[in-house]
Design a protein around this motif. Structure first.
Motif, PDB file in Angstrom:
ATOM      1  N   TYR A 243      12.116  -6.966   4.370  1.00 46.96           N
ATOM      2  CA  TYR A 243      11.872  -5.697   5.055  1.00 46.96           C
ATOM      3  C   TYR A 243      11.819  -5.935   6.564  1.00 46.96           C
TER       4      TYR A 243
ATOM      5  N   LYS B 193      13.471  -1.319   4.015  1.00 50.10           N
ATOM      6  CA  LYS B 193      13.891  -2.279   2.995  1.00 50.10           C
ATOM      7  C   LYS B 193      15.332  -2.690   3.267  1.00 50.10           C
TER       8      LYS B 193
ATOM      9  N   ASN C  81       2.246  -1.591   3.482  1.00 49.39           N
ATOM     10  CA  ASN C  81       2.799  -0.738   2.430  1.00 49.39           C
ATOM     11  C   ASN C  81       4.302  -0.927   2.361  1.00 49.39           C
ATOM     12  N   ASP C  82       4.833  -1.073   1.162  1.00 51.88           N
ATOM     13  CA  ASP C  82       6.283  -1.207   1.025  1.00 51.88           C
ATOM     14  C   ASP C  82       6.957   0.150   1.184  1.00 51.88           C
ATOM     15  N   ASP C  83       8.259   0.210   0.934  1.00 53.54           N
ATOM     16  CA  ASP C  83       9.010   1.445   1.152  1.00 53.54           C
ATOM     17  C   ASP C  83       8.626   2.545   0.172  1.00 53.54           C
ATOM     18  N   GLU C  84       7.901   2.191  -0.885  1.00 54.72           N
ATOM     19  CA  GLU C  84       7.442   3.200  -1.841  1.00 54.72           C
ATOM     20  C   GLU C  84       5.961   3.525  -1.652  1.00 54.72           C
ATOM     21  N   GLY C  85       5.360   2.931  -0.627  1.00 54.35           N
ATOM     22  CA  GLY C  85       3.973   3.256  -0.300  1.00 54.35           C
ATOM     23  C   GLY C  85       2.929   2.419  -0.992  1.00 54.35           C
ATOM     24  N   PHE C  86       3.338   1.353  -1.705  1.00 61.21           N
ATOM     25  CA  PHE C  86       2.377   0.514  -2.413  1.00 61.21           C
ATOM     26  C   PHE C  86       1.915  -0.621  -1.507  1.00 61.21           C
TER      27      PHE C  86
END
Length: 223
Positions: free
Chosen positions: A168, A177, A115-120
């Motif tokens: 990241y 990030k 998951n990226d820093d926005e949760g995706f």
């Protein structure tokens, strides 16, 4: 896009998997994927669009997950999915724990699902291993055709454009990030690491837009 449930015996028959490997895809949820884009006005084949939406041309052998299974796959950077071919059809491999890691056999390049820093959820190229992994997010953007406004000004064709990669640091607890500002990284680190990392960045003149510098930084974090 129509969702299709495919049994392991159908999808991974023939040349793809031996009988002992079938458990890898059992009850998995696969979606048929097409090499085309609906631009709103028309449906464009990938072959009619400038640029390349794939990380590698064609299908390449990759180890799947933590098993010894290898399978010819390709990474579609535009859709952010790994794809597999069965006869004349192509299917997107579901973003599930079973398929959370792909390692290309020829190059040893590893992609992991995170998951990226926005949760995706998406796939990231692993640049360094260890407790603090350096991940690289690569992506392709589709730009539709722009018709010529007149005979003096040319139009532009539909094209895939590589986006600037995003980096990241992935720890056991979170994902950080990396931006141009070292303060964004330092503020996310444990207090007992901040001074040493800050000194390393200053001494080594680490530039956050240089991949080799970021690899050196990640290696330092893992010491």
């Amino acid at each position: 896009m129509k969702t299709i449930f495919i049994t392991a015996s159908l999808l991974f028959s023939g040349t793809f998997l031996q009988a002992q490997q079938i458990d890898l895809a059992r009850n998995a949820h696969f979606v048929k994927s097409m090499d085309e884009i609906n631009s709103g006005k028309s449906v464009l084949k990938y072959s009619d669009i400038q640029g390349n939406p794939f990380y590698k041309n064609g299908f390449s052998e990759a180890r799947i997950g933590d098993t010894g299974t290898t399978l010819p796959v390709r990474y579609n950077m535009y859709k952010d999915v790994f794809e597999v071919r069965n006869d004349s059809d192509i299917y997107a491999i579901p973003k599930e724990n079973t398929f959370s890691k792909f390692v290309f056999v020829a190059t040893n390049e590893k992609f992991i699902l995170a998951n990226d820093d926005e949760g995706f959820a998406g796939y990231f190229l692993v640049l360094t291993e260890g407790k603090n992994k350096l991940l690289k997010k690569i992506a392709v953007k589709f730009s539709p055709e722009v018709p010529a406004p007149n005979t003096l000004i040319p139009g532009t064709p539909a094209k895939f454009e590589n986006q600037k990669p995003v980096y990241y640091i992935k720890t056991d607890e979170n994902i950080i990030k990396l931006t141009k500002k070292s303060e964004d990284l330092l503020s996310a680190l444990p207090s007992d690491k901040k001074d040493a990392v800050k000194d390393f960045i200053k001494t080594k003149k680490i530039k956050f837009n240089q991949e080799l510098d970021l690899i050196a930084l990640a290696n330092f974090l893992n010491k």
